[in-house]
Write an enzyme that holds these catalytic residues in place. Structure first.
Site, mmCIF file in Angstrom:
data_model
loop_
_atom_site.group_PDB
_atom_site.id
_atom_site.type_symbol
_atom_site.label_atom_id
_atom_site.label_comp_id
_atom_site.label_asym_id
_atom_site.label_seq_id
_atom_site.Cartn_x
_atom_site.Cartn_y
_atom_site.Cartn_z
ATOM 1 N N ASN A 1 -1.166 35.494 40.940
ATOM 2 C CA ASN A 1 -0.432 34.123 41.866
ATOM 3 C C ASN A 1 -0.184 34.777 43.414
ATOM 4 O O ASN A 1 -1.055 36.068 43.919
ATOM 5 C CB ASN A 1 1.559 34.472 41.685
ATOM 6 N N GLU B 1 5.972 37.646 40.054
ATOM 7 C CA GLU B 1 6.112 39.057 41.191
ATOM 8 C C GLU B 1 6.648 38.750 42.757
ATOM 9 O O GLU B 1 5.513 39.443 43.520
ATOM 10 C CB GLU B 1 4.332 39.302 41.177
ATOM 11 N N HIS C 1 -5.499 39.189 38.515
ATOM 12 C CA HIS C 1 -5.773 40.383 36.995
ATOM 13 C C HIS C 1 -6.972 39.940 37.256
ATOM 14 O O HIS C 1 -7.561 40.171 36.633
ATOM 15 C CB HIS C 1 -4.807 39.503 36.259
HETATM 16 ZN ZN LIG Z 1 0.540 40.404 37.518
#
Ligand SMILES: [Zn+2]
Length: 219
Positions: free
Chosen positions: A33, A78, A98
């Site tokens: 994100n 997040e 990630h």
């Molecule tokens: Zn994450």
């Protein structure tokens, strides 16, 4: 404060960089994100929306305290980590990935050492923040501690968090971090690699400042 045009540009930029995450190998599916700070507000990508389906109107707008101002979807899980980074640094944009090389490294290392001088762009060796559950206040706290004096931190068994003055810079830092982790892994295949010293990194930073790297002559 910001204008409507600035917010719309941020929404479009967040969607276009999010769409690049998978192509650049920084995340799969809806993982990862990113956010952009606009004065005392933050535009952040929504939670669980596939990047190939994300539209500028899906981007959420929150206050620096996390209050939802415009949230057509649920803001990224997040969000607390993004807000903590804005509170602790001069970040204009935050990118959470990630990406595989940093995750692999995080499982057995406490930091990514200076295998290449480009790590000076990130502020030096990149620390690994100890594992804490995604979306938790503990993760936000650990990320802030690990990113102190840096523009990137690795999140153990999870991913990475990077920032920049702009989203373009934050995203470039995320790509650079992943590239550095890959170079380090490759270097280790030949034996114990030579690591740049703090003095050598300081010399690189001083020379980059002298040459004003990253600045174009004609804006
Ligand atoms: Zn994450």
């Amino acid at each position: 404060m910001h204008g409507a045009a600035e917010l719309q540009a941020a929404r479009e930029q967040l969607v276009s960089y999010s769409a690049r995450l998978a192509d650049d190998g920084l995340a799969v599916g809806a993982a990862g994100n990113m956010s952009v700070r606009l004065g005392d507000q933050v535009a952040i990508t929504p939670s669980g929306v596939r990047y190939d389906e994300m539209k500028p109107a899906d981007v959420c707008l929150v206050g620096l305290d996390g209050a939802e101002l415009e949230a057509p979807e649920t803001p990224s899980s997040e969000l607390p980590m993004h807000l903590a980074i804005y509170a602790a640094t001069r970040a204009g944009a935050v990118v959470h990935t990630h990406s595989p090389e940093v995750i692999a490294l995080s499982a057995s290392r406490a930091e990514l050492p200076a295998i290449h001088y480009a790590i000076a762009t990130l502020g030096g060796p990149v620390r690994v923040a100890g594992y804490t559950r995604f979306g938790s206040a503990g993760l936000a706290e650990a990320a802030v501690a690990a990113i102190d004096g840096r523009r990137a931190a690795i999140l153990q068994n999870h991913g990475a968090i990077c920032y920049g003055a702009t989203l373009t810079e934050g995203y470039e830092n995320a790509l650079l971090l992943e590239w550095l982790a890959r170079v380090y892994r490759l270097a280790r295949s030949y034996g114990e690699p030579r690591i740049l010293s703090a003095a050598e990194l300081d010399e690189v930073s001083a020379e980059a400042r002298r040459r004003r790297y990253g600045e174009r002559r004609h804006q």
